[in-house]
Design a protein around this motif. Structure first.
Motif, mmCIF file in Angstrom:
data_model
loop_
_atom_site.group_PDB
_atom_site.id
_atom_site.type_symbol
_atom_site.label_atom_id
_atom_site.label_comp_id
_atom_site.label_asym_id
_atom_site.label_seq_id
_atom_site.Cartn_x
_atom_site.Cartn_y
_atom_site.Cartn_z
ATOM 1 N N ILE A 102 0.881 -1.169 -0.026
ATOM 2 C CA ILE A 102 0.517 0.105 0.297
ATOM 3 C C ILE A 102 0.658 1.407 0.365
ATOM 4 O O ILE A 102 0.285 2.433 -1.412
ATOM 5 C CB ILE A 102 -0.876 -0.117 1.410
ATOM 6 N N CYS A 103 2.285 0.962 0.739
ATOM 7 C CA CYS A 103 2.511 2.700 0.833
ATOM 8 C C CYS A 103 3.428 2.659 -0.233
ATOM 9 O O CYS A 103 3.982 3.473 -0.951
ATOM 10 C CB CYS A 103 4.012 1.838 1.539
ATOM 11 N N THR A 130 1.476 4.521 -2.691
ATOM 12 C CA THR A 130 0.604 5.012 -2.752
ATOM 13 C C THR A 130 1.795 6.501 -2.637
ATOM 14 O O THR A 130 1.873 7.412 -2.055
ATOM 15 C CB THR A 130 -0.071 5.296 -1.415
ATOM 16 N N GLY A 153 1.248 10.714 -2.714
ATOM 17 C CA GLY A 153 -0.182 9.787 -2.912
ATOM 18 C C GLY A 153 -1.101 8.769 -4.099
ATOM 19 O O GLY A 153 -1.818 7.988 -4.472
ATOM 20 N N GLN A 154 0.199 9.075 -5.382
ATOM 21 C CA GLN A 154 -0.027 8.505 -6.566
ATOM 22 C C GLN A 154 1.294 6.975 -6.485
ATOM 23 O O GLN A 154 2.025 6.791 -5.582
ATOM 24 C CB GLN A 154 0.292 8.831 -8.215
ATOM 25 N N SER A 155 1.040 6.028 -7.077
ATOM 26 C CA SER A 155 1.953 4.350 -7.241
ATOM 27 C C SER A 155 2.982 5.195 -7.469
ATOM 28 O O SER A 155 3.300 5.788 -8.383
ATOM 29 C CB SER A 155 1.543 3.629 -8.148
ATOM 30 N N GLY A 209 -6.041 -0.691 3.553
ATOM 31 C CA GLY A 209 -5.472 0.892 4.192
ATOM 32 C C GLY A 209 -4.955 0.640 5.166
ATOM 33 O O GLY A 209 -5.042 -0.232 6.258
ATOM 34 N N ASN A 243 -2.886 5.758 4.444
ATOM 35 C CA ASN A 243 -2.496 5.430 3.251
ATOM 36 C C ASN A 243 -3.638 4.516 3.219
ATOM 37 O O ASN A 243 -3.702 3.395 3.785
ATOM 38 C CB ASN A 243 -1.293 4.636 2.936
ATOM 39 N N LEU A 276 -5.848 2.739 -0.548
ATOM 40 C CA LEU A 276 -5.317 2.412 -1.742
ATOM 41 C C LEU A 276 -5.953 2.945 -2.895
ATOM 42 O O LEU A 276 -7.768 3.038 -2.263
ATOM 43 C CB LEU A 276 -5.513 0.372 -2.214
ATOM 44 N N PRO A 277 -6.486 3.180 -3.638
ATOM 45 C CA PRO A 277 -7.129 3.841 -4.713
ATOM 46 C C PRO A 277 -8.744 3.396 -4.661
ATOM 47 O O PRO A 277 -9.674 3.775 -4.514
ATOM 48 C CB PRO A 277 -6.602 3.797 -6.485
ATOM 49 N N GLN A 337 -10.420 5.089 -1.404
ATOM 50 C CA GLN A 337 -10.575 6.382 -1.727
ATOM 51 C C GLN A 337 -11.313 7.240 -2.020
ATOM 52 O O GLN A 337 -13.022 6.616 -2.340
ATOM 53 C CB GLN A 337 -9.573 6.641 -1.763
ATOM 54 N N ASN A 386 1.207 16.738 -3.148
ATOM 55 C CA ASN A 386 0.339 15.940 -2.767
ATOM 56 C C ASN A 386 -1.129 17.091 -2.609
ATOM 57 O O ASN A 386 -1.713 17.161 -0.952
ATOM 58 C CB ASN A 386 0.201 14.607 -1.536
#
Ligand code: COA
Length: 223
Positions: free
Chosen positions: A19-20, A23, A27-29, A80, A149, A151-152, A155, A187
């Motif tokens: 997850i880290c 994000t 905030g993006q991959s 998350g 954090n 995952l998308p 969110q 971010n």
């Protein structure tokens, strides 16, 4: 879909690391940036779970998909997390003694021919140098800091707010009155989220550091 929030356990660490990573670029991959995808999690998530909490004063909660069996600790189940330390200076000492030294052996400063990306090297430089100690201006507001954090796919559905509610509840139980965090300046989505939840800038600190006074949090904790 229904989810549960529960305290983090060490079996969750691979999911937290993933997850880290997903994000980790404001905030993006950050996945395309790394050949060593474990580095962001090793810096920003895993010490909160793997160091003894009585020494590092750490805590954490995860958001778990109820449809996945309990024994699944991958990102199929864990969507998350929120982690933090109630005593930031104790956390810094614990990581200096018990966390960064092993990583310096595992990731030597010079690559010696092994392929590394620029982002990998940035993290390796960081773990050799050690992150900057928390600013006194932040510690004047609270000894406690945190990271969150999601995952998308989960969110913007209210889970971030709920995870913060769990953290608030936990910190209040420890007699702590505020919590702060740092945000990548790029971010802006996260800054908007924190502002919405009542986080404010910190006197004497750059504006990407924000704090929440826990007495301003009056939302019911939703189970
Ligand atoms: C930032 C993050 C934790 C927010 O969690 P979330 O579950 O997406 O946010 P929520 O759905 O709980 O939103 C809570 C409130 O913040 C607002 N909000 C959330 N994201 C927002 C955004 N990008 N812009 C404006 N407002 C936003 C929501 O509208 C909501 O307000 P409302 O209840 O009045 O509608 C999550 O999106 C995330 O993990 N992002 C990627 C990683 C990251 O950036 N982490 C923070 C690092 S500092």
């Amino acid at each position: 879909m229904s989810f549960t929030i529960r305290p983090v356990v060490s079996a969750d660490t691979l999911a937290l690391s993933r997850i880290c990573l997903l994000t980790g670029d404001a905030g993006q991959s950050a996945e395309p940036l790394h050949r060593h995808p474990e580095l962001p999690g090793l810096a920003w998530a895993l010490p909160y779970v793997l160091l003894p909490s009585e020494i590092a004063h750490t805590w954490g909660f995860v958001l778990v998909d109820d449809a996945v069996p309990d024994e699944d600790h991958t990102t199929k189940a864990i969507k998350g997390y929120i982690v933090g330390a109630s005593d930031t200076r104790a956390y810094e000492s614990a990581t200096n003694l018990e966390w960064w030294p092993d990583l310096r052996v595992r990731f030597p400063l010079k690559s010696d021919g092994e392929k590394r990306t620029k982002a990998d090297q940035k993290y390796i430089d960081l773990l050799h140098r050690g992150p900057d100690p928390a600013l006194e201006a932040c510690l004047a507001v609270s000894t406690a800091h945190m990271h969150i954090n999601l995952l998308p796919e989960v969110q913007r559905r209210g889970w971030g707010r709920k995870l913060i509610g769990y953290a608030v509840n936990h910190l209040r139980g420890q007699g702590i009155g505020a919590v702060w965090l740092g945000i990548d300046k790029r971010n802006t989505a996260a800054m908007n989220f924190y502002e919405k939840l009542g986080f404010k800038g910190i006197n004497g600190a750059p504006n990407n550091l924000m704090a929440l006074e826990l007495n301003t949090w009056n939302e019911p904790r939703i189970e």
